[in-house]
Motif scaffolding. Structure first.
Motif, PDB file in Angstrom:
ATOM      1  N   GLU A 260       0.835  -1.377   0.047  1.00 20.72           N
ATOM      2  CA  GLU A 260       0.021   0.041   0.004  1.00 20.72           C
ATOM      3  C   GLU A 260       0.813   1.143   0.077  1.00 20.72           C
ATOM      4  OE1 GLU A 260      -2.841  -0.223   3.109  1.00 20.72           O
ATOM      5  OE2 GLU A 260      -3.572  -2.203   2.601  1.00 20.72           O
ATOM      6  N   ASN A 261       2.224   1.002  -0.447  1.00 24.08           N
ATOM      7  CA  ASN A 261       2.993   2.369  -0.446  1.00 24.08           C
ATOM      8  C   ASN A 261       3.272   2.867   0.923  1.00 24.08           C
ATOM      9  OD1 ASN A 261       4.860   3.586  -2.346  1.00 24.08           O
ATOM     10  ND2 ASN A 261       3.556   5.341  -2.186  1.00 24.08           N
ATOM     11  N   ARG A 262       3.256   2.357   1.666  1.00 26.27           N
ATOM     12  CA  ARG A 262       3.521   2.630   3.177  1.00 26.27           C
ATOM     13  C   ARG A 262       4.946   2.215   3.566  1.00 26.27           C
ATOM     14  NH1 ARG A 262      -1.517   0.129   6.180  1.00 26.27           N
ATOM     15  NH2 ARG A 262      -0.593  -1.792   5.450  1.00 26.27           N
ATOM     16  N   PRO A 263       5.621   3.331   3.972  1.00 28.15           N
ATOM     17  CA  PRO A 263       7.091   2.869   4.073  1.00 28.15           C
ATOM     18  C   PRO A 263       7.646   1.938   5.436  1.00 28.15           C
ATOM     19  CG  PRO A 263       6.888   5.229   4.106  1.00 28.15           C
ATOM     20  CD  PRO A 263       5.648   4.656   4.199  1.00 28.15           C
ATOM     21  N   VAL A 264       8.104   0.987   5.123  1.00 31.20           N
ATOM     22  CA  VAL A 264       8.428  -0.145   5.996  1.00 31.20           C
ATOM     23  C   VAL A 264      10.040  -0.162   6.348  1.00 31.20           C
ATOM     24  CG1 VAL A 264       6.330  -1.494   5.529  1.00 31.20           C
ATOM     25  CG2 VAL A 264       8.494  -1.886   4.260  1.00 31.20           C
ATOM     26  N   GLY A 265      10.671   0.545   5.555  1.00 29.62           N
ATOM     27  CA  GLY A 265      12.271   0.314   5.727  1.00 29.62           C
ATOM     28  C   GLY A 265      12.950   1.319   4.779  1.00 29.62           C
ATOM     29  N   MET A 266      14.478   1.237   5.083  1.00 28.19           N
ATOM     30  CA  MET A 266      14.979   2.144   4.224  1.00 28.19           C
ATOM     31  C   MET A 266      16.486   1.437   3.838  1.00 28.19           C
ATOM     32  SD  MET A 266      15.729   6.114   4.686  1.00 28.19           S
ATOM     33  CE  MET A 266      16.203   7.252   3.420  1.00 28.19           C
ATOM     34  N   LEU A 267      16.892   1.532   2.583  1.00 29.79           N
ATOM     35  CA  LEU A 267      17.842   0.524   2.504  1.00 29.79           C
ATOM     36  C   LEU A 267      19.091   1.625   1.758  1.00 29.79           C
ATOM     37  CD1 LEU A 267      19.485  -2.309   2.057  1.00 29.79           C
ATOM     38  CD2 LEU A 267      18.433  -1.939  -0.461  1.00 29.79           C
ATOM     39  N   HIS A 268      20.292   1.619   2.496  1.00 31.26           N
ATOM     40  CA  HIS A 268      21.446   2.257   2.232  1.00 31.26           C
ATOM     41  C   HIS A 268      22.480   1.566   1.265  1.00 31.26           C
ATOM     42  CE1 HIS A 268      24.620   5.554   2.680  1.00 31.26           C
ATOM     43  NE2 HIS A 268      23.586   6.415   2.749  1.00 31.26           N
ATOM     44  N   MET A 269      23.322   2.513   0.353  1.00 26.67           N
ATOM     45  CA  MET A 269      24.267   1.986  -0.344  1.00 26.67           C
ATOM     46  C   MET A 269      25.335   1.110   0.764  1.00 26.67           C
ATOM     47  SD  MET A 269      25.586   1.406  -3.383  1.00 26.67           S
ATOM     48  CE  MET A 269      25.333   2.654  -4.700  1.00 26.67           C
ATOM     49  N   HIS A 270      25.565   1.870   1.751  1.00 28.55           N
ATOM     50  CA  HIS A 270      26.678   1.362   2.552  1.00 28.55           C
ATOM     51  C   HIS A 270      26.271   0.149   3.207  1.00 28.55           C
ATOM     52  CE1 HIS A 270      28.328   5.843   3.248  1.00 28.55           C
ATOM     53  NE2 HIS A 270      28.894   5.247   1.889  1.00 28.55           N
ATOM     54  N   ASP A 271      24.894  -0.246   3.371  1.00 32.28           N
ATOM     55  CA  ASP A 271      24.551  -1.614   4.039  1.00 32.28           C
ATOM     56  C   ASP A 271      24.882  -2.588   2.773  1.00 32.28           C
ATOM     57  OD1 ASP A 271      23.347   0.030   6.315  1.00 32.28           O
ATOM     58  OD2 ASP A 271      21.566   0.280   5.092  1.00 32.28           O
ATOM     59  N   LEU A 272      24.621  -2.450   1.730  1.00 37.78           N
ATOM     60  CA  LEU A 272      24.798  -3.349   0.862  1.00 37.78           C
ATOM     61  C   LEU A 272      26.331  -3.664   0.478  1.00 37.78           C
ATOM     62  CD1 LEU A 272      22.534  -1.836  -1.925  1.00 37.78           C
ATOM     63  CD2 LEU A 272      21.966  -3.744  -0.667  1.00 37.78           C
ATOM     64  N   LEU A 273      27.352  -2.876   0.587  1.00 40.25           N
ATOM     65  CA  LEU A 273      28.553  -2.991   0.498  1.00 40.25           C
ATOM     66  C   LEU A 273      29.099  -3.398   1.778  1.00 40.25           C
ATOM     67  CD1 LEU A 273      29.484   0.595  -1.290  1.00 40.25           C
ATOM     68  CD2 LEU A 273      29.219  -1.630  -2.466  1.00 40.25           C
ATOM     69  N   ARG A 274      28.711  -3.276   2.938  1.00 43.13           N
ATOM     70  CA  ARG A 274      29.145  -3.813   4.062  1.00 43.13           C
ATOM     71  C   ARG A 274      28.958  -5.093   3.991  1.00 43.13           C
ATOM     72  NH1 ARG A 274      26.112  -0.952   7.323  1.00 43.13           N
ATOM     73  NH2 ARG A 274      27.628   0.751   7.203  1.00 43.13           N
ATOM     74  N   ALA A 275      27.716  -5.584   3.507  1.00 43.13           N
ATOM     75  CA  ALA A 275      27.373  -7.061   3.588  1.00 43.13           C
ATOM     76  C   ALA A 275      28.117  -7.741   2.624  1.00 43.13           C
ATOM     77  CB  ALA A 275      25.654  -7.173   3.347  1.00 43.13           C
ATOM     78  N   GLY A 276      28.742  -7.027   1.573  1.00 45.97           N
ATOM     79  CA  GLY A 276      29.387  -7.878   0.373  1.00 45.97           C
ATOM     80  C   GLY A 276      28.475  -8.165  -0.819  1.00 45.97           C
ATOM     81  N   VAL A 277      27.502  -7.460  -0.936  1.00 47.38           N
ATOM     82  CA  VAL A 277      26.416  -7.424  -2.002  1.00 47.38           C
ATOM     83  C   VAL A 277      27.410  -6.902  -3.291  1.00 47.38           C
ATOM     84  CG1 VAL A 277      24.427  -7.037  -3.035  1.00 47.38           C
ATOM     85  CG2 VAL A 277      24.398  -7.704  -0.693  1.00 47.38           C
ATOM     86  N   SER A 278      27.528  -7.616  -4.161  1.00 50.64           N
ATOM     87  CA  SER A 278      27.881  -6.799  -5.533  1.00 50.64           C
ATOM     88  C   SER A 278      27.549  -7.466  -6.809  1.00 50.64           C
ATOM     89  CB  SER A 278      29.606  -6.828  -5.281  1.00 50.64           C
ATOM     90  OG  SER A 278      30.140  -8.232  -5.236  1.00 50.64           O
TER      91      SER A 278
END
Length: 321
Positions: free
Chosen positions: A303-321
């Motif tokens: 329903e387009n209600r905010p449930v979270g926020m994703l930051h680039m740093h979170d992805l890089l820190r986790a090793g997503v590439s």
């Protein structure tokens, strides 16, 4: 001389591959008659799929077992020689045992086969010899074609091991499909390393609702700046009646520096922000960020209600590439 030698080496490689391709094609057209009944038996079984062999067959069996275990079929590899020295205790009624031997006459398999017979443990034999001791003892005969070995003297297991490995993959994939095994299940068995991160979802890495920098359109920019600073995500999400209607990023602040503190959130927010779902793959979100040259994404529900926020740093820190 070197050019001639290189030509000979290349020719040998192509010859091996051609021979093995022919063997695989033969397997595809001569799929074992018992293949489907065997798959059905495994699906109905409450036990594990035990794989056993000796020599090169043991190496192939170990790989097949690992593939099965990682794709939803509980499996254990038991070396045929070690089985005779106590490891038979790893096999219990309710299990099904795949025994691999190209000749089907390997003496070291006798104890294993005898044990399975004694305790009514079904055997699926993989062999190219239909008249062998192994195949006569098997509940399910997974007969592979007697294809030409790629070895120039015709003795080293080459084509036969490739065929067996491919048959193992066919078993694993058939079971996956019948079980409805999905990428989410696969991730459960592969939480570590690069593969695990490629299968991570946005929900695994996002900042959750209590950490969100939420403001409404009438919030004074002085208060917006306080919210953005306290959350440390470099953005604020603008909502109206709990629905996301805009986003304010560091870039928006720079573009509206003139009289910034006299404005409201709605005055500088970017409308229709890019959003993702918590169920989306994190790697796909990274691709969106790179393509749009942004550092944050809002995560919303249906329903387009905010449930979270994703930051680039979170992805890089986790090793997503």
């Amino acid at each position: 001389m070197l050019a001639k030698q290189r030509t000979g080496i290349d020719a040998a490689a192509r010859r091996v591959l051609d021979v093995e391709i022919r063997g695989l094609s033969q397997l595809a057209t001569e799929l074992p008659v018992d293949f489907t009944p065997f798959i059905e038996a495994v699906l109905e079984s409450k036990g594990r799929l035990i794989i056993s062999g000796i020599g090169k067959s043991a190496h192939i069996g170990s790989k097949i077992s690992a593939t099965l275990a990682s794709t939803g079929t509980p499996s254990l590899f038991v070396h045929a020689t070690e089985a005779s020295h106590g490891d038979l205790g790893m096999i219990v009624p309710g299990d099904i045992c795949i025994v691999i031997s190209n000749s089907g006459q390997t003496r070291e398999l006798q104890d294993l086969v005898g044990y399975c017979k004694r305790f009514a443990i079904p055997i699926a034999g993989i062999s190219s010899n239909p008249e062998s001791v192994l195949m006569r003892a098997s509940t399910y005969q997974l007969l592979i074609p007697k294809a030409e070995e790629a070895c120039p003297i015709g003795m080293a297991p080459t084509t036969s091991t490739t065929i067996t490995l491919a048959l193992g993959d066919a078993i694993a994939v058939a079971l996956m499909e019948q079980r409805g095994f999905t990428a989410d299940h696969f991730k459960d068995f592969h939480p570590g390393g690069k593969l695990g991160m490629q299968l991570a979802t946005v929900g695994d890495l996002m900042h959750s609702a209590e950490d969100l920098p939420l403001v409404d359109g009438e919030t004074d920019m002085q208060d917006v700046l306080l919210v953005m600073t306290s959350r440390g995500l470099g953005a604020a999400l603008v909502t109206k009646e709990k629905t996301l209607v805009g986003i304010i990023t560091d870039g928006d602040l720079r573009r509206h520096m003139d009289n910034l503190l006299s404005k409201k959130a709605a005055d500088i927010a970017s409308g229709t922000p890019l959003t993702v779902s918590a169920k989306d793959f994190a790697a796909e979100s990274l691709s969106i960020m790179n393509a749009r040259k942004i550092n944050v994404l809002a995560v919303v529900d249906d329903e387009n209600r905010p449930v979270g926020m994703l930051h680039m740093h979170d992805l890089l820190r986790a090793g997503v590439s």
